[in-house]
Design a protein around this motif. Structure first.
Motif, short mmCIF file in Angstrom:
data_model
loop_
_atom_site.label_atom_id
_atom_site.label_comp_id
_atom_site.label_asym_id
_atom_site.label_seq_id
_atom_site.Cartn_x
_atom_site.Cartn_y
_atom_site.Cartn_z
N SER A 43 10.68 3.38 37.58
CA SER A 43 11.47 3.59 36.36
C SER A 43 12.82 4.23 36.69
N GLN A 87 10.26 1.11 29.58
CA GLN A 87 8.83 1.40 29.65
C GLN A 87 8.39 2.10 28.36
N ASP A 172 10.52 -3.02 32.53
CA ASP A 172 9.74 -1.91 33.08
C ASP A 172 8.40 -1.82 32.36
N GLU A 173 7.37 -2.28 33.01
CA GLU A 173 6.01 -2.25 32.45
C GLU A 173 5.94 -2.77 31.02
MG LIG Z 1 7.62 3.98 35.29
#
Ligand SMILES: [Mg+2]
Ligand SMILES: Nc1ncnc2c1ncn2[C@@H]1O[C@H](COP(=O)(O)OP(=O)(O)OP(=O)(O)O)[C@@H](O)[C@H]1O
Lengths: 251, 425
Positions: A43, A87, A172-173
């Motif tokens: 991240s 995220q 991100d995720e």
């Molecule tokens: Mg992360």
């Protein structure tokens, strides 16, 4: 397209180095995945690329289509075509989702010397894209991410990406918190954007997202560095064996 | 103004004589004068004036207030109101519409004050006096004693067309006292709009009686002339089932003190009072609100939002008093400031005083900066930092502006706010 060279980053407030020499190149038309243990710096890399404050870049460089972007403001990077799907998407009470999207789209157009989109064209476009992501008009009317479920927030990120049509997309995720059906919607949304001119950097912990979004290259990040890169089979290896072998190999 | 607690009797007599020749209002004026003589004018040593120095409001000399190059007279034109214009406190027949509107009568204090009898005799100064029982409000007593101009309005029906009192400011040293009295009969309704800087120094009182099931909507925009000073008071009395909603927008102003004293005297009445202000530099804005619940099942809201930058000061003193028999009271109070830099300050004194046991009251006061995570989120989508800050600022103000029910009026306010923000980008 995106060229990260020996990137070293530490925190502004503490004397702590988080990225310890990241090298990574994403060519146009390719999808790169990054996997890695919690806290390895994935991240942080995405934030630094997007221009978040609070980090010191102590060494290295990042180029987007030949321009050094590290001295640019977040909005300038966005106008050059960089996009981060967060995220943890932020809730912004009092700012309507539609107003936000339209302001963002027009700001980018203006920065690139293009005309603003008309109100009707915008409405048509946003309705069409929202429908494919199963985002209903009620969600569009609400303040940005306020009261959205975890999965709705992630879909809203993809809606923004679809509207802004960036050149390099960092996810991100995006899969975390999504149910099986939503994951397919999101993957379809991403795949619909795949083309020769666009690159993707997909951060994930799980192989299953990569079943839907097929990567060209998979990188393993650990302790602020890319310790191994390979083909899609690398993700399967992680899925089956975890990180310990890879970490041992690297040290 | 010149008056201290140590006035000698001779001076008092002279002052008294000036208010004697005032027909039906003489008694109210003498009463008010005596209240004033007892309390004296406010100073920073008074608890109620701890955060706002009243010196320039009470000084004999009026400080100069430069004029804005252009008037903003027509800000409410989208709702086509009946316009009544005062220029530095003097009524302007040329600029005003005729006072003809069905469902109400409008008179000017100046033209009726010599009469021996008038219905307003029962009201003039009455609610101002009531408002002095809890805390003394000497500037309001001063106003009742000396005001020569203002509107006396009697609303007998539901009036659709809003009244817009426009206060133009053309004299850099004008010192103005205005006193309005509004009586709204049962089931009647009025929307009052006020706009403009009014004077270099303004002392204004608005007394409003909202009778059973009546409604009073009030939106005001204090003018943009930055150097003006103003002390305003709203005194409201609410009967059973009535509604009072008052919203104030303040952009600029070197010194503003807006006091509001509401007495909820009838069951199931509702009072919402709110304000948004944005200020820069030597801006000083004080909202002092006192709501008394003295009936069953009534509701009150106080919603105040302040955006402060470059060392501006915001003050909020707000109180909800729930009397022993005021069961089922629902009282809400929120005062918040957004500080755009470290030099600005917000001073807040929120208070609840509750003597009934079956009530729901809450209050909150916060002061904070722009949320950095939200700012990054917006800029990461391509929105420039100044625009993103403005969006977050407008979002912060939204809760107060949302207190306005009428969409057209809300739009007027939103536009004025974004205009202010844009000019400072
Ligand atoms: Mg992360
Ligand atoms: N602002 C900060 N202050 C203190 N530590 C930080 C800060 N930002 C990041 N870190 C630390 O840097 C490391 C990397 O964090 P980062 O969020 O980039 O990891 P990640 O790879 O995304 O992890 P995850 O898979 O859990 O999302 C962690 O040890 C984290 O605690």
């Amino acid at each position: 397209m995106l060229k990260i060279n020996n990137l070293h980053v530490s925190l502004e407030d503490e004397d702590k180095e988080i990225l310890k020499g990241v090298d990574l190149t994403v060519d146009a038309g390719t999808v790169h995945a990054i996997m890695g243990p919690n806290g390895s710096g994935k991240s942080t890399l995405s934030y630094v690329l997007s221009g978040k404050e609070g980090y010191n870049v102590t060494d290295g460089s990042v180029e987007l289509n030949g321009d050094n972007i590290m001295d640019l403001e977040p909005e300038e990077r966005a106008a050059l075509g960089l996009f981060l799907a967060f995220q943890y998407p932020i809730e912004i009470p009092g700012v309507g989702n539609m107003t936000f999207l339209r302001t963002a789209l027009n700001a980018q157009r203006k920065a690139r010397g293009e005309d603003e989109i008309s109100a009707t064209d915008f409405l048509r476009l946003v309705r069409e894209k929202a429908a494919t992501l199963k985002i209903d008009s009620d969600m569009l009317k609400r303040p940005v991410n306020v009261g959205f479920s975890g999965g709705e927030k992630k879909r809203n990120e993809i809606l923004q990406m679809a509207m802004l049509e960036p050149k390099i997309c960092i996810l991100d995720e995006t899969d975390s918190g999504l149910d099986v059906d939503a994951m397919k919607l999101v993957a379809n949304g991403v795949n619909a954007l795949r083309n020769e001119g666009r690159g993707f950097l997909v951060i994930t912990h799980y192989q299953r997202l990569l079943d839907h979004i097929k990567p060209d290259v998979v990188h393993i990040m650990a302790d602020g560095k890319i310790i191994k890169s390979g083909g899609p089979e690398l993700a399967l290896e992680v899925e089956n064996n975890g990180y310990s072998d890879l970490l041992d190999e690297a040290s | 103004m010149e008056l201290s607690k140590h006035n000698n009797d001779a001076e008092l007599e002279i002052k008294k004589s000036t208010v004697l020749n005032s027909g039906w209002s003489a008694k109210a004026r003498i009463d008010a004068f005596e209240r004033l003589a007892k309390s004296g004018l406010p100073t920073v040593r008074d608890e109620y004036w701890k955060y706002t120095n009243p010196k320039t409001l009470t000084n004999k000399i009026v400080e100069k207030a430069s004029l804005l190059p252009e008037h903003e007279s027509d800000i409410f034109k989208s709702v086509s109101p009946l316009k009544i214009v005062f220029v530095d406190g003097k009524f302007s027949p040329e600029k005003s519409d005729e006072f003809i509107l069905s469902g109400l009568s409008i008179e000017r204090l100046d033209t009726i004050k010599k009469l021996d009898l008038h219905w307003a005799k029962e009201l003039y100064g009455r609610y101002e006096k009531l408002g002095q029982l809890s805390v003394s409000r000497p500037l309001a007593a001063y106003n009742t004693a000396y005001a020569n101009e203002g509107l006396i309005i009697h609303v007998t029906d539901r009036v659709e067309c809003p009244i817009n009192i426009i206060y133009e400011h053309e004299d850099e040293y004008s010192d103005v006292i205005l006193h309005h009295v509004i009586k709204i009969d049962s089931n009647a309704e009025l929307t009052l709009l006020e706009s403009g800087a009014a004077a270099a120094r303004l002392n204004q009182v608005l007394e409003v009686e909202v009778n059973e099931d009546a409604k009073f909507n009030h939106i005001r925009v204090l003018g943009r002339d930055h150097e003006r000073r103003a002390a305003t008071h709203i005194f409201g009395e609410l009967s059973r089932g009535s509604t009072l909603k008052s919203f104030t927008l303040t952009v600029n102003g070197i010194l503003t003190r807006n006091e509001c004293f509401l007495n909820i005297a009838g069951d199931d009445a509702m009072a919402h009072i709110s304000g948004a202000c944005v200020g820069d530099g030597d801006f000083h804005h004080d909202d002092t609100v006192f709501v008394t619940h003295d009936a069953v099942g009534s509701e009150s809201r106080q919603v105040f939002k302040k955006v402060l930058r470059n060392g501006a000061t915001g003050v909020f003193q707000g109180k909800i008093l729930v009397k022993p028999d005021a069961q089922k009271t629902d009282g809400y109070q929120i005062s918040q400031s957004l500080l755009l830099d470290e030099d600005s300050q917000f001073l807040a004194k929120p208070e609840l005083e509750i003597y009934a046991d079956d009530v729901a009251c809450s209050h909150g006061s916060t002061s904070g900066a722009i949320d950095e995570d939200a700012l990054f989120y917006l800029t990461s989508r391509g929105i420039s930092k100044p625009v993103a800050i403005d969006m977050l600022t407008m979002a912060f103000l939204a809760e107060a502006v949302d207190e306005i029910d009428n969409y057209n009026l809300k739009d007027v306010i939103l536009e004025l706010l974004s205009g202010w923000l844009e000019r400072r980008r």
